[in-house]
Design a protein around this motif. Structure first.
Motif, mmCIF file in Angstrom:
data_model
loop_
_atom_site.group_PDB
_atom_site.id
_atom_site.type_symbol
_atom_site.label_atom_id
_atom_site.label_comp_id
_atom_site.label_asym_id
_atom_site.label_seq_id
_atom_site.Cartn_x
_atom_site.Cartn_y
_atom_site.Cartn_z
ATOM 1 N N GLY A 1 46.182 14.413 25.777
ATOM 2 C CA GLY A 1 45.717 15.555 26.578
ATOM 3 C C GLY A 1 44.946 16.555 25.743
ATOM 4 N N ILE B 1 40.632 17.586 26.444
ATOM 5 C CA ILE B 1 40.022 18.830 26.946
ATOM 6 C C ILE B 1 38.704 19.100 26.217
ATOM 7 C CG2 ILE B 1 42.119 19.928 27.833
ATOM 8 C CD1 ILE B 1 42.264 21.546 25.249
ATOM 9 N N LEU C 1 41.075 24.954 21.702
ATOM 10 C CA LEU C 1 42.105 25.939 22.059
ATOM 11 C C LEU C 1 42.019 27.128 21.104
ATOM 12 C CD1 LEU C 1 45.145 23.535 22.597
ATOM 13 C CD2 LEU C 1 43.822 24.663 24.387
ATOM 14 N N GLY D 1 43.503 31.711 29.483
ATOM 15 C CA GLY D 1 43.781 30.278 29.327
ATOM 16 C C GLY D 1 45.235 29.875 29.496
ATOM 17 N N ILE E 1 45.747 26.053 31.378
ATOM 18 C CA ILE E 1 45.589 24.838 30.574
ATOM 19 C C ILE E 1 46.769 24.669 29.619
ATOM 20 C CG2 ILE E 1 44.146 25.736 28.671
ATOM 21 C CD1 ILE E 1 43.593 22.404 30.533
ATOM 22 N N LEU F 1 49.104 21.327 29.591
ATOM 23 C CA LEU F 1 49.330 20.538 28.366
ATOM 24 C C LEU F 1 50.824 20.445 28.052
ATOM 25 C CD1 LEU F 1 46.378 21.895 26.176
ATOM 26 C CD2 LEU F 1 46.601 19.554 27.042
ATOM 27 N N THR G 1 40.935 22.711 39.232
ATOM 28 C CA THR G 1 40.769 22.806 37.768
ATOM 29 C C THR G 1 41.477 21.652 37.060
ATOM 30 O OG1 THR G 1 40.699 25.216 37.922
ATOM 31 C CG2 THR G 1 41.148 24.318 35.754
ATOM 32 N N LEU G 2 42.714 21.349 37.496
ATOM 33 C CA LEU G 2 43.547 20.392 36.755
ATOM 34 C C LEU G 2 43.374 18.928 37.184
ATOM 35 C CD1 LEU G 2 46.870 22.459 36.546
ATOM 36 C CD2 LEU G 2 45.095 22.235 34.793
ATOM 37 N N PHE H 1 41.469 16.585 34.742
ATOM 38 C CA PHE H 1 42.255 16.308 33.528
ATOM 39 C C PHE H 1 43.368 15.302 33.832
ATOM 40 C CE2 PHE H 1 40.970 20.833 32.538
ATOM 41 C CZ PHE H 1 40.034 20.500 31.562
#
Length: 447
Positions: free
Chosen positions: A12, A16, A20, A52, A55, A59, A87-88, A91
């Motif tokens: 993961g 992205i 980060l 953030g 996210i 994760l 958004t997710l 992913f």
């Protein structure tokens, strides 16, 4: 450990498409450490809008998913739940995970399908609103819960979701912790993590408080802003006694603004149907409308990057948490954001103190501490979210250091004597709890 494997987490991180921040990495390490422990996580993640948090939560959720658990993410509004889902979803799908959404407004066949799949363990990530805590919603093996904008949910609601599994880890997220949460954090029942770093290039929002007597000046300023290609939110307050009055006030302001800026003003409020809201938001996002008059329906989950000004009318009627949330709707791109707090000149001292705090800081934790001093921290063991603090001998403002020492001492005592019934110190603590009408604490310890 409950969560032994983390290969999916490693995949993961690689998947992205951005780096980060240091804060995000630090928070993920704290959460991983919680998940590896032999007790349930109860962590509050505080970070301003756009820092953030989502996210980080996703994760972190990959670790329980890989170890066979289901994950639930609960948001207070349909708009925000859908935003998280959109958004997710890319992913999740890239990692081969099943992700679904459930809201109260979904049609019955969709709900039935979700209930069945969740109970069978076929859904790994479910995002939803209060619909997630309904009786029909069951999980095969819920192990990790994320509660977004946690100050919008009551204590009982948060508990109902975590009780849908056994030994569930809980990550709460907020841009402004309400006083009660801050009180729990100061007692050590909640671990706290902070995302203070903003994405590169983002500027702090400039906040000013202006008397409503200068309304026309403010409108002239807005015309100049719009002429530069920016967009403006204008928020009218909720009048608790009557939604009709609230709506009338928003419509009146909309008509007044429309006279000054014909064809450029939209109106959005809680009484609109979802499709009507979407249509107005689309016109605003596309730039056909440049000013959006709204009730607090836009407080959570609206993301328009070229909106740079937030005007909050009757700002003296709002709580600090709400003001901070609303302010976070602007300045989400690289341009400078501005927040204008319009207030009535005869406002109370406490109201003006709130506005002063908003002008001094953009920091959510600082705002929550000040809110606590103004409103009090609520009953620690009750469900009341705010009110006078129930400390008998302590002043939070003066005794923070002493409270921290008391937390360490209490943790040590509960480790040595979990039910407060085998050591002299434990028995003395039980007597004190009884004297202060807090004997239910012992029941909490047993639970």
């Amino acid at each position: 450990a409950k969560h032994a494997q983390s290969d999916l987490y490693d995949r993961g991180i690689k998947a992205i498409p951005f780096d980060l921040t240091r804060d995000q990495k630090a928070v993920l390490e704290e959460v991983r450490s919680d998940l590896a422990a032999n007790h349930c996580m109860n962590r509050l993640l505080q970070g301003d809008v756009g820092s953030g948090k989502t996210i980080v939560a996703f994760l972190a959720a990959l670790i329980p998913i890989e170890n066979g658990f289901q994950v639930a993410i609960m948001a207070p509004t349909e708009i925000l739940a859908r935003q998280h889902y959109e958004t997710l979803k890319p992913f999740a799908e890239a990692l081969g995970l099943t992700i679904e959404i459930l809201t109260g407004k979904d049609k019955k066949p969709h709900k039935t399908k979700i209930y069945k799949a969740s109970a069978a363990g076929e859904i790994q990530v479910i995002i939803g609103t209060h619909a997630l805590i309904q009786e029909d919603m069951l999980f095969k093996n819920l192990g990790f819960v994320v509660i977004d904008e946690q100050h919008r949910f009551g204590v009982a609601q948060r508990l109902r979701l975590t009780q849908k599994g056994k030994h569930v880890d809980c990550l709460s997220m907020t841009a402004t912790p309400i006083p009660r949460t801050l009180m729990l954090a100061s007692y050590g029942d909640l671990d706290t993590s902070q995302l203070r770093e903003k994405p590169a290039g983002r500027l702090p929002i400039q906040t000013s408080a202006i008397s409503s007597a200068r309304l026309i000046e403010v409108i002239e300023g807005i015309k100049r802003t719009v002429a530069q290609g920016d967009k403006v939110y204008w928020v009218c307050p909720l009048v608790e006694e009557s939604e009709k009055i609230d709506l009338a006030a928003a419509k009146e302001r909309y008509e007044f603004m429309e006279q000054h800026m014909p064809g450029q003003v939209g109106l959005i409020h809680g009484k609109l149907k979802p499709k009507e809201k979407e249509a107005v938001m689309k016109l605003f996002t596309q730039g056909i409308l440049t000013v959006l008059v709204a009730t607090t329906v836009i407080e959570v989950g609206v993301d328009v990057h070229d909106a740079t000004v937030m005007v909050i009318e009757h700002a003296e009627r709002f709580g600090l948490a709400q003001l901070h949330q609303l302010r976070g709707r602007v300045g989400r791109g690289t341009k400078q954001g501005h927040c204008i707090l319009l207030y009535e000149p005869e406002s109370s001292e406490a109201s003006l103190a709130r506005l002063s705090i908003m002008r001094q800081t953009n920091d959510g934790f600082e705002i929550a501490e000040e809110d606590w001093k103004i409103r009090g921290g609520g009953e620690l063991l009750g469900l009341k979210q705010s009110g006078l603090p129930n400390f008998k001998f302590v002043d939070w403002g003066l005794h923070q250091g002493l409270l921290r020492e008391a937390v360490l001492e209490a943790e040590k005592l509960v480790t040595e004597d979990p039910l407060l019934d085998t050591t002299p110190k434990g028995k003395a603590a039980q007597n004190l709890l009884y004297l202060f009408d807090k004997e239910e604490t012992v029941q909490y310890l047993k639970a």
